[in-house]
Design an enzyme around this catalytic site. Structure first.
Site, PDB file in Angstrom:
ATOM      1  N   TYR A  56       0.855  -1.190   0.000  1.00 18.35           N
ATOM      2  CA  TYR A  56       0.000   0.000   0.000  1.00 18.35           C
ATOM      3  C   TYR A  56       0.888   1.236   0.000  1.00 18.35           C
ATOM      4  O   TYR A  56       1.824   1.319   0.801  1.00 18.35           O
ATOM      5  CB  TYR A  56      -0.905   0.031   1.243  1.00 18.35           C
ATOM      6  CG  TYR A  56      -2.351  -0.151   0.887  1.00 18.35           C
ATOM      7  CD1 TYR A  56      -2.972   0.759   0.017  1.00 18.35           C
ATOM      8  CD2 TYR A  56      -3.091  -1.215   1.358  1.00 18.35           C
ATOM      9  CE1 TYR A  56      -4.296   0.583  -0.346  1.00 18.35           C
ATOM     10  CE2 TYR A  56      -4.410  -1.391   0.996  1.00 18.35           C
ATOM     11  CZ  TYR A  56      -5.006  -0.486   0.137  1.00 18.35           C
ATOM     12  OH  TYR A  56      -6.304  -0.646  -0.230  1.00 18.35           O
ATOM     13  N   THR A  92      -3.648   6.173 -22.078  1.00 18.57           N
ATOM     14  CA  THR A  92      -3.522   4.825 -21.543  1.00 18.57           C
ATOM     15  C   THR A  92      -2.117   4.351 -21.880  1.00 18.57           C
ATOM     16  O   THR A  92      -1.464   4.882 -22.782  1.00 18.57           O
ATOM     17  CB  THR A  92      -4.554   3.857 -22.147  1.00 18.57           C
ATOM     18  OG1 THR A  92      -4.531   4.014 -23.566  1.00 18.57           O
ATOM     19  CG2 THR A  92      -5.944   4.122 -21.627  1.00 18.57           C
TER      20      THR A  92
END
Ligand code: DSN
Length: 421
Positions: A60, A232
């Site tokens: 995380y 993208t």
């Protein structure tokens, strides 16, 4: 079970989830056996895939390098800094955000940074080649902003920048969006920049489809003209599935960072950011320009062959990696054509053509792209063969022996140009 593609940096000795790996194996075999003509797809390198199968997926790292909300981020900080530096170098931009999980999430971040809810945004119509995140009523963009659209002209199926300017003067948007998912011509970003300045709007360019062509020097870069450029990373740029944003203004960069996190996302996908970094390094290498040029040459050769065989190429041709093929001269819908081509292992998607008389579920065209088949090594001579196969199948849809022959020939060509095996 042994899997045929190894995506983990340290693969387990034995894969135990048989049902799952059987589907992955089948997909790997499908990609090897079929020729991928979907314009938004590509085949990444093994190194890019390996990064996604690493321990980075466990971490995380909410926040940004040096300013995280979790401990133990010293190594992922290095990963994200490498990715950001390479993105800035490749697209010649002062700032980069590499955390967006997708192109749409990059656009969420960019619009949040540039506009307030209910502000006006002018973008290309989806029916003429735009994108869902450029104002579709069911997409976040159409829900939270007031959109109007510009489109291509009926007579030449190209953008007319004078008409775009007229729309912008009339609509007075806070943001103008440029970029498309089914437009085969060069986009004049300098003209978009001038119009945005004239009407006092910010310019947001979504270069999702052409990012690899911009990186490879085959399409003018929007970066000098736009306030923000989104993209993208998995289409012509040939990286992992994901999004990215670059810009030059420091204040806008700060707004984008907080619009991505905590605005629209939580923890970044560090394994994907590592894969983006690898893809960006590949795109910085001189071979990538050679690849990008070949993508464009292949698209031109394919379009010429199809046109010579009686199919109509929207706007008369292509300047980039894709083309829209109007299949109505063959008395087919786009849906029919997609199915006929899929049956011979040529994968593509049905697509509306400008001013289409058919609904999107049927459409009158197919969109073909050359990014993936160029990655596996096909060149202009193969495009001529491919174009003739497509025309053979679409001109004789009821002829099973034609389909049988083409399918066999496609298999031979695919075997001669393996992707990973
Ligand atoms: N779905 C992509 C495409 O096919 O162009 C755009 O997001």
């Amino acid at each position: 079970m042994q899997t045929p593609i190894v995506t983990a940096a340290t693969p387990p000795a034995r894969f135990t989830d048989d049902a799952l790996w059987a589907a992955v194996k089948a997909e790997a075999q499908r990609q090897e056996a079929q020729l991928e003509l979907i314009a938004s797809e590509n085949h990444t390198s093994r190194e890019v895939m390996a990064a996604m199968g690493t321990v980075l997926t466990n971490k995380y790292a909410e926040g940004y390098p040096g300013k995280r909300y979790y401990g133990g981020c010293e190594h992922v900080d290095v990963v994200e800094d490498i990715a950001r530096d390479r993105a800035k170098q490749l697209f010649k931009a002062a700032h980069a955000n590499v955390q967006a999980h997708s192109g749409t999430q990059a656009n969420i971040g960019a619009l949040m940074a540039l506009a307030k809810p209910h502000d006006r945004v002018l973008a290309m119509s989806l029916d003429h080649g735009g994108h869902l995140s450029h104002g579709h009523p069911k997409n976040f963009s159409g829900v939270f902003y007031e959109f109007a659209s510009y489109g291509v002209e009926q007579h030449d199926e190209r953008l007319d920048m004078n008409r775009v300017r007229e729309k912008a003067l009339e609509f007075k948007p806070a943001v103008i969006m440029a970029g498309a998912s089914a437009y085969s011509r060069m986009i004049d970003f300098a003209a978009f920049g001038a119009i945005a300045k004239e009407v006092g709007a910010k310019l947001l360019v979504d270069q999702a489809h052409i990012a690899g062509l911009v990186a490879g020097g085959c399409h003018a870069s929007p970066v000098p003209h736009a306030d923000v450029v989104t993209m993208t990373t998995h289409k012509t740029l040939r990286g992992p599935r994901g999004g990215m944003i670059v810009c030059n203004d420091e204040n806008i960069a700060k707004s984008i960072n907080s619009a991505i996190f905590p605005g629209g996302q939580g923890g970044p996908f560090m394994h994907v950011i590592a894969a983006k970094a690898i893809a960006l390094r590949e795109a910085l290498a001189p071979e990538f320009s050679v690849y990008a040029r070949q993508v464009v040459k292949n698209a031109a050769a394919l379009a010429e062959t199809l046109a010579a065989r009686g199919l109509r190429i929207v706007s008369g041709g292509t300047d980039n990696h894709l083309m829209l093929v109007d299949v109505t001269p063959m008395k087919l819908t786009g849906k029919d054509a997609e199915n006929l081509l899929h049956a011979v292992d040529l994968t593509c998607n049905k697509n509306l053509i400008p001013y289409d008389q058919n609904p999107p579920t049927k459409a009158s065209g197919v969109r073909l792209g050359t990014a993936a088949i160029t990655t596996r090594g096909l060149r202009e001579n193969h495009m001529r063969t491919l174009g003739n196969w497509i025309a053979d199948v679409l001109s004789q849809p009821a002829n099973a022996s034609v389909a049988e022959r083409v399918k066999k020939e496609v298999a031979e060509l695919a075997r001669a140009f393996p992707i990973y095996t």
